[in-house]
Design a protein around this motif. Sequence first.
Motif: not given
Length: 452
Positions: A79-86, A166-168
């Motif tokens: 859903h999201h590529m920011e490193p806290d998830h990827s 995702a972050d929402a």
Amino acid sequence: MYCTRKITDDLYWVGGNDRKLSMFEGVYSIPAGMSYNSYLLPDEKTVLFDTVDKSVSRVFFENVAHVLGGRKLDYLVVHHMEPDHSATLRELLARYPETKLVCSRMALGMTAQFFDEDLLARTIVVNEGDKLSCGKHELRFLMAPMVHWPEVMVTYDSYDKALFSADAFGIFGAINGAIFADEVDFYGDYIGEARRYYCNIVGKYGAQTQALLKKVAALDIAMICPLHGFVHRKELSRYIGLYDKWSSYTPEEEGVMIAYASIYGNTENAAEALSIRLREKGIKTCMFDVHVTPASEIIAAAFRYSHLVFAAPTYNAGIFVTMEHLLTDLARHNLQNRTVAFIENGSWAPQSGRLMRAVLEPLKEMKFIDATLTVKSALKASQSTELDTLASAIADSFGAGAGSKAAPKNAAPAKRRFRCKICGYIYEGDFLPPDFKCPVCGRGAEEFEEIV
Ligand code: FEO
């Protein structure tokens, strides 16, 4: 040892919690740690929704292996590529070589930016509304650009009526065994961290969040599964209602947030004196010393309250540094629709009021109170009238019906207020009729609570 929790008959939480990190993204204090959620759906096809931050990789991989129980992993939905998830995405794909990546085209592009490997051959690029059948469950993908990065999408599982958001709807703070918001006092103990998370992480992108909320409104949702914090399966409209307020820059409460920077205590003294005058008028106030309170907390309060007062000394012919930093940060978060007043201090050339206003003037729908209080070194008793003028100008700026505004002398007693626990709607009256139905969510009087 794996640490997983069952969410539904078919869905498992396989994420992790980090309680060692003190500053999320290096800038947001997280005294209660941080959770990184990942969910695994072992249907006829097995689907993992997102990976996790590298800090919790060990337990994450144990969790995934445990729930899979020797099965292969068919899909990884990103859903999201920011490193806290990827950050663990590449290792996940190495451990499960048959797994196909499912993501937006922009997310695929970001994989090439973060990793050296070309993942195109093992990626299914999805667009708005595309579906993926996994057996019992059918997934529908909806793009949510800029909530919080441009590649973000969310997924709707029509079988469980679950939204992977995702972050929402995330929060700061680790989850401590309880994965469901209804297992804790979410609106008592956690809503502050939810607000601080939204306003600081996503707050700038209100229009994009509004666009996502419109898509969400068209879905039949029984459960929200965010990437941080709790899974929500009750009071969804209440949380969505708060997101609607935050993302439309609508004040959550009428009241005055006073943020001050003070070198020797004189500006603080003036701010304190104003707060007392406002309280004497029946207006709710809260105060922050910007030298001490992290900016993220003050920004969250600025999103919460209708009125803002900034008090600062003039310093090097500018705004004192901590206040200048706060105001710049606030402006970058795109805050709108507030009424703002200033207290300036300066021993020989006070001008911080004008300069503070200049930082906030480009923001939309801001109303400025012209009665700036000027302090030359220290507030004097002889300035009592000026202080009153500012307090009265702030009080007068509250709209009709403002709940926290002082009642004028000889006015009728304030009506009682009852809040719908489901959606947050406020009913005002002498009593709540037993057959009352909430005009927003349709629930009955039994779902209302009196607020004071
Ligand atoms: Fe939780 Fe925008 O990452």
